[in-house]
Design a protein around this motif. Structure first.
Motif, PDB file in Angstrom:
ATOM      1  N   GLY A 147       0.809  -1.216   0.000  1.00  0.00           N
ATOM      2  CA  GLY A 147       0.000   0.000   0.000  1.00  0.00           C
ATOM      3  C   GLY A 147       0.838   1.261   0.000  1.00  0.00           C
ATOM      4  N   ILE A 148       1.886   1.265   0.793  1.00  0.00           N
ATOM      5  CA  ILE A 148       2.788   2.427   0.816  1.00  0.00           C
ATOM      6  C   ILE A 148       3.451   2.600  -0.544  1.00  0.00           C
ATOM      7  CG2 ILE A 148       4.944   3.301   1.817  1.00  0.00           C
ATOM      8  CD1 ILE A 148       3.965   1.940   4.485  1.00  0.00           C
ATOM      9  N   LEU A 149       3.826   1.501  -1.169  1.00  0.00           N
ATOM     10  CA  LEU A 149       4.428   1.573  -2.503  1.00  0.00           C
ATOM     11  C   LEU A 149       3.429   2.089  -3.539  1.00  0.00           C
ATOM     12  CD1 LEU A 149       6.649  -1.631  -2.542  1.00  0.00           C
ATOM     13  CD2 LEU A 149       7.364   0.745  -2.230  1.00  0.00           C
ATOM     14  N   CYS A 150       2.138   1.819  -3.335  1.00  0.00           N
ATOM     15  CA  CYS A 150       1.107   2.379  -4.224  1.00  0.00           C
ATOM     16  C   CYS A 150       1.108   3.904  -4.144  1.00  0.00           C
ATOM     17  CB  CYS A 150      -0.278   1.858  -3.848  1.00  0.00           C
ATOM     18  SG  CYS A 150      -0.579   0.145  -4.273  1.00  0.00           S
ATOM     19  N   PHE A 151       1.212   4.440  -2.922  1.00  0.00           N
ATOM     20  CA  PHE A 151       1.240   5.897  -2.752  1.00  0.00           C
ATOM     21  C   PHE A 151       2.457   6.496  -3.463  1.00  0.00           C
ATOM     22  CE2 PHE A 151      -0.853   4.921   1.547  1.00  0.00           C
ATOM     23  CZ  PHE A 151      -2.131   5.055   1.030  1.00  0.00           C
ATOM     24  N   ILE A 152       3.613   5.890  -3.266  1.00  0.00           N
ATOM     25  CA  ILE A 152       4.842   6.394  -3.883  1.00  0.00           C
ATOM     26  C   ILE A 152       4.761   6.240  -5.404  1.00  0.00           C
ATOM     27  CG2 ILE A 152       7.349   6.125  -3.988  1.00  0.00           C
ATOM     28  CD1 ILE A 152       7.173   5.047  -1.070  1.00  0.00           C
ATOM     29  N   HIS A 153       4.205   5.130  -5.867  1.00  0.00           N
ATOM     30  CA  HIS A 153       4.031   4.908  -7.301  1.00  0.00           C
ATOM     31  C   HIS A 153       3.182   6.026  -7.903  1.00  0.00           C
ATOM     32  CE1 HIS A 153       1.840   3.249 -10.811  1.00  0.00           C
ATOM     33  NE2 HIS A 153       3.031   2.760 -11.113  1.00  0.00           N
ATOM     34  N   GLY A 154       2.152   6.445  -7.187  1.00  0.00           N
ATOM     35  CA  GLY A 154       1.299   7.527  -7.673  1.00  0.00           C
ATOM     36  C   GLY A 154       2.085   8.795  -7.944  1.00  0.00           C
ATOM     37  N   LEU A 155       3.014   9.130  -7.071  1.00  0.00           N
ATOM     38  CA  LEU A 155       3.837  10.326  -7.266  1.00  0.00           C
ATOM     39  C   LEU A 155       4.712  10.194  -8.515  1.00  0.00           C
ATOM     40  CD1 LEU A 155       4.950  10.927  -3.572  1.00  0.00           C
ATOM     41  CD2 LEU A 155       3.216  12.183  -4.851  1.00  0.00           C
ATOM     42  N   PHE A 156       5.368   9.057  -8.658  1.00  0.00           N
ATOM     43  CA  PHE A 156       6.281   8.875  -9.789  1.00  0.00           C
ATOM     44  C   PHE A 156       5.542   8.743 -11.117  1.00  0.00           C
ATOM     45  CE2 PHE A 156       9.421   7.968  -6.531  1.00  0.00           C
ATOM     46  CZ  PHE A 156      10.534   8.619  -7.059  1.00  0.00           C
ATOM     47  N   ILE A 157       4.394   8.084 -11.121  1.00  0.00           N
ATOM     48  CA  ILE A 157       3.684   7.891 -12.391  1.00  0.00           C
ATOM     49  C   ILE A 157       3.041   9.196 -12.852  1.00  0.00           C
ATOM     50  CG2 ILE A 157       1.418   7.088 -11.615  1.00  0.00           C
ATOM     51  CD1 ILE A 157       3.517   5.504 -14.398  1.00  0.00           C
ATOM     52  N   VAL A 158       2.603  10.046 -11.917  1.00  0.00           N
ATOM     53  CA  VAL A 158       2.091  11.355 -12.300  1.00  0.00           C
ATOM     54  C   VAL A 158       3.238  12.226 -12.812  1.00  0.00           C
ATOM     55  CG1 VAL A 158       1.071  13.495 -11.417  1.00  0.00           C
ATOM     56  CG2 VAL A 158       0.015  11.307 -10.887  1.00  0.00           C
ATOM     57  N   ALA A 159       4.392  12.150 -12.159  1.00  0.00           N
ATOM     58  CA  ALA A 159       5.567  12.890 -12.647  1.00  0.00           C
ATOM     59  C   ALA A 159       5.931  12.430 -14.054  1.00  0.00           C
ATOM     60  CB  ALA A 159       6.749  12.699 -11.701  1.00  0.00           C
ATOM     61  N   TYR A 160       5.840  11.129 -14.297  1.00  0.00           N
ATOM     62  CA  TYR A 160       6.117  10.619 -15.642  1.00  0.00           C
ATOM     63  C   TYR A 160       5.108  11.171 -16.641  1.00  0.00           C
ATOM     64  CZ  TYR A 160       6.118   7.772 -19.761  1.00  0.00           C
ATOM     65  OH  TYR A 160       6.123   7.383 -21.077  1.00  0.00           O
ATOM     66  N   PHE A 161       3.832  11.094 -16.314  1.00  0.00           N
ATOM     67  CA  PHE A 161       2.800  11.544 -17.238  1.00  0.00           C
ATOM     68  C   PHE A 161       2.993  13.017 -17.599  1.00  0.00           C
ATOM     69  CE2 PHE A 161      -1.312  13.465 -18.166  1.00  0.00           C
ATOM     70  CZ  PHE A 161      -1.709  12.688 -19.237  1.00  0.00           C
ATOM     71  N   VAL A 162       3.214  13.856 -16.601  1.00  0.00           N
ATOM     72  CA  VAL A 162       3.381  15.292 -16.834  1.00  0.00           C
ATOM     73  C   VAL A 162       4.633  15.561 -17.672  1.00  0.00           C
ATOM     74  CG1 VAL A 162       3.841  17.509 -15.700  1.00  0.00           C
ATOM     75  CG2 VAL A 162       2.085  15.980 -14.793  1.00  0.00           C
ATOM     76  N   SER A 163       5.747  14.962 -17.301  1.00  0.00           N
ATOM     77  CA  SER A 163       6.988  15.215 -18.037  1.00  0.00           C
ATOM     78  C   SER A 163       6.969  14.590 -19.429  1.00  0.00           C
ATOM     79  CB  SER A 163       8.203  14.742 -17.236  1.00  0.00           C
ATOM     80  OG  SER A 163       8.089  13.377 -16.924  1.00  0.00           O
ATOM     81  N   ALA A 164       6.314  13.450 -19.591  1.00  0.00           N
ATOM     82  CA  ALA A 164       6.220  12.816 -20.912  1.00  0.00           C
ATOM     83  C   ALA A 164       5.365  13.649 -21.852  1.00  0.00           C
ATOM     84  CB  ALA A 164       5.655  11.406 -20.788  1.00  0.00           C
ATOM     85  N   THR A 165       4.229  14.145 -21.362  1.00  0.00           N
ATOM     86  CA  THR A 165       3.389  14.984 -22.228  1.00  0.00           C
ATOM     87  C   THR A 165       4.088  16.304 -22.546  1.00  0.00           C
ATOM     88  OG1 THR A 165       2.163  15.743 -20.288  1.00  0.00           O
ATOM     89  CG2 THR A 165       1.172  13.975 -21.570  1.00  0.00           C
ATOM     90  N   ALA A 166       4.840  16.853 -21.605  1.00  0.00           N
ATOM     91  CA  ALA A 166       5.609  18.074 -21.874  1.00  0.00           C
ATOM     92  C   ALA A 166       6.697  17.803 -22.913  1.00  0.00           C
ATOM     93  CB  ALA A 166       6.222  18.602 -20.586  1.00  0.00           C
ATOM     94  N   THR A 167       7.327  16.642 -22.832  1.00  0.00           N
ATOM     95  CA  THR A 167       8.359  16.276 -23.808  1.00  0.00           C
ATOM     96  C   THR A 167       7.768  16.139 -25.199  1.00  0.00           C
ATOM     97  OG1 THR A 167       9.652  15.149 -22.114  1.00  0.00           O
ATOM     98  CG2 THR A 167      10.076  14.515 -24.390  1.00  0.00           C
ATOM     99  N   VAL A 168       6.617  15.505 -25.295  1.00  0.00           N
ATOM    100  CA  VAL A 168       5.959  15.346 -26.598  1.00  0.00           C
ATOM    101  C   VAL A 168       5.627  16.712 -27.179  1.00  0.00           C
ATOM    102  CG1 VAL A 168       3.863  14.487 -27.716  1.00  0.00           C
ATOM    103  CG2 VAL A 168       5.100  13.039 -26.107  1.00  0.00           C
ATOM    104  N   LYS A 169       5.117  17.627 -26.369  1.00  0.00           N
ATOM    105  CA  LYS A 169       4.806  18.983 -26.841  1.00  0.00           C
ATOM    106  C   LYS A 169       6.073  19.718 -27.269  1.00  0.00           C
ATOM    107  CE  LYS A 169       0.545  19.558 -24.261  1.00  0.00           C
ATOM    108  NZ  LYS A 169      -0.157  20.235 -23.164  1.00  0.00           N
ATOM    109  N   GLU A 170       7.170  19.565 -26.501  1.00  0.00           N
ATOM    110  CA  GLU A 170       8.445  20.195 -26.861  1.00  0.00           C
ATOM    111  C   GLU A 170       8.929  19.689 -28.215  1.00  0.00           C
ATOM    112  OE1 GLU A 170      11.250  19.217 -23.816  1.00  0.00           O
ATOM    113  OE2 GLU A 170      10.650  20.875 -22.521  1.00  0.00           O
ATOM    114  N   GLU A 171       8.841  18.400 -28.417  1.00  0.00           N
ATOM    115  CA  GLU A 171       9.342  17.809 -29.664  1.00  0.00           C
ATOM    116  C   GLU A 171       8.487  18.214 -30.854  1.00  0.00           C
ATOM    117  OE1 GLU A 171       9.729  13.632 -28.782  1.00  0.00           O
ATOM    118  OE2 GLU A 171      11.573  13.960 -27.644  1.00  0.00           O
TER     119      GLU A 171
END
Length: 181
Positions: A147-171
Motif C-alpha cells: 500500500g505504501i508503494l502504491c502511494f509512492i508509485h502515484g507520485l512517480f507515475i504522475v511525474a512521468y505523465f506530466v513530463s512525458a506529455t511536456a516532452t511530446v509537446k516540446e518535440e
C-alpha cells in the motif's frame, strides 16, 4: 473551426483530469491494501518465530486483489496516455531536455515500484486465497508495504505523465533539422 477549437480545449483539459485520475487510483489502491492488512490481522493465527499458521481472510483477499488491479490499471493508463519517451544511449540522455530526463527517470522508478508493489499485493492476496488453514513463513506487513508503494508509485507515475506529455509537446514545437549537420 468551432469543432477544432473545442477539440484543442478538450486536449488541454484532459491532462489535469488524467493526472487526478491516476493519482486517485493509486491512493485508493494504497488504502485498499492497508484495509486488507487490517482484515488479515483480524483472523486467528499462531506464530512461532518466522513460522505462522492462520486462517485465510476472504475480505483481505478481495481488498488485496482490488488494490493490485487498481495499481496495474493506473500504471497502464499513465503509460498509454503519456506516450513513449525513450532514450537509447547515455549520450542521448545527457543531450535530452530536462523534461525528457525527468520522464525517463520517473518511468524507471515507476516500473520498479509497480513490480515490487504489485508483487507484494499479489503475495498477500495469494496467502489469503486458500480455502483452508495454511502454515508457512510469516508474511507480516506485506499489504501495508504494498500500500505504501502504491502511494509512492502515484507520485512517480504522475511525474512521468506530466513530463512525458511536456516532452511530446516540446518535440512537436522544436524545428526539425534536415540531413545537414
Amino acid at each position: 473551426m468551432d469543432k477544432n477549437t473545442g477539440l484543442i480545449k478538450m486536449e488541454k483539459n484532459i491532462g489535469p483530469i488524467t493526472c487526478a485520475l491516476i493519482f486517485i487510483m493509486d491512493i485508493v489502491a494504497g488504502i485498499l491494501a492497508i484495509e486488507a492488512e487490517i482484515a488479515q490481522n483480524k483472523v486467528k493465527n499462531l506464530t512461532m518465530w518466522v513460522l505462522e499458521c492462520r486462517d485465510p481472510s476472504y475480505q483481505a483477499f478481495k481488498l488485496g486483489m482490488a488494490a493490485a488491479v487498481l495499481l496495474a490499471l493506473a500504471h497502464t493508463i499513465a503509460n498509454l496516455l503519456g506516450g513513449c519517451v525513450c532514450v537509447w544511449s547515455k549520450e542521448e540522455l545527457e543531450k535530452a531536455s530536462a523534461n525528457k530526463q525527468l520522464a525517463v527517470a520517473s518511468l524507471i522508478f515507476s516500473w520498479i515500484l509497480l513490480i515490487v508493489g504489485f508483487s507484494m499485493l499479489i503475495l498477500g492476496t495469494q496467502s489469503n486465497s486458500s480455502a483452508r488453514k495454511s502454515c508457512g513463513i510469516a508474511h507480516n506487513r506485506v499489504f501495508s508495504v504494498g500500500g505504501i508503494l502504491c502511494f509512492i508509485h502515484g507520485l512517480f507515475i504522475v511525474a512521468y505523465f506530466v513530463s512525458a506529455t511536456a516532452t511530446v509537446k516540446e518535440e512537436k514545437k522544436a524545428p526539425q533539422h534536415g540531413g545537414n549537420a
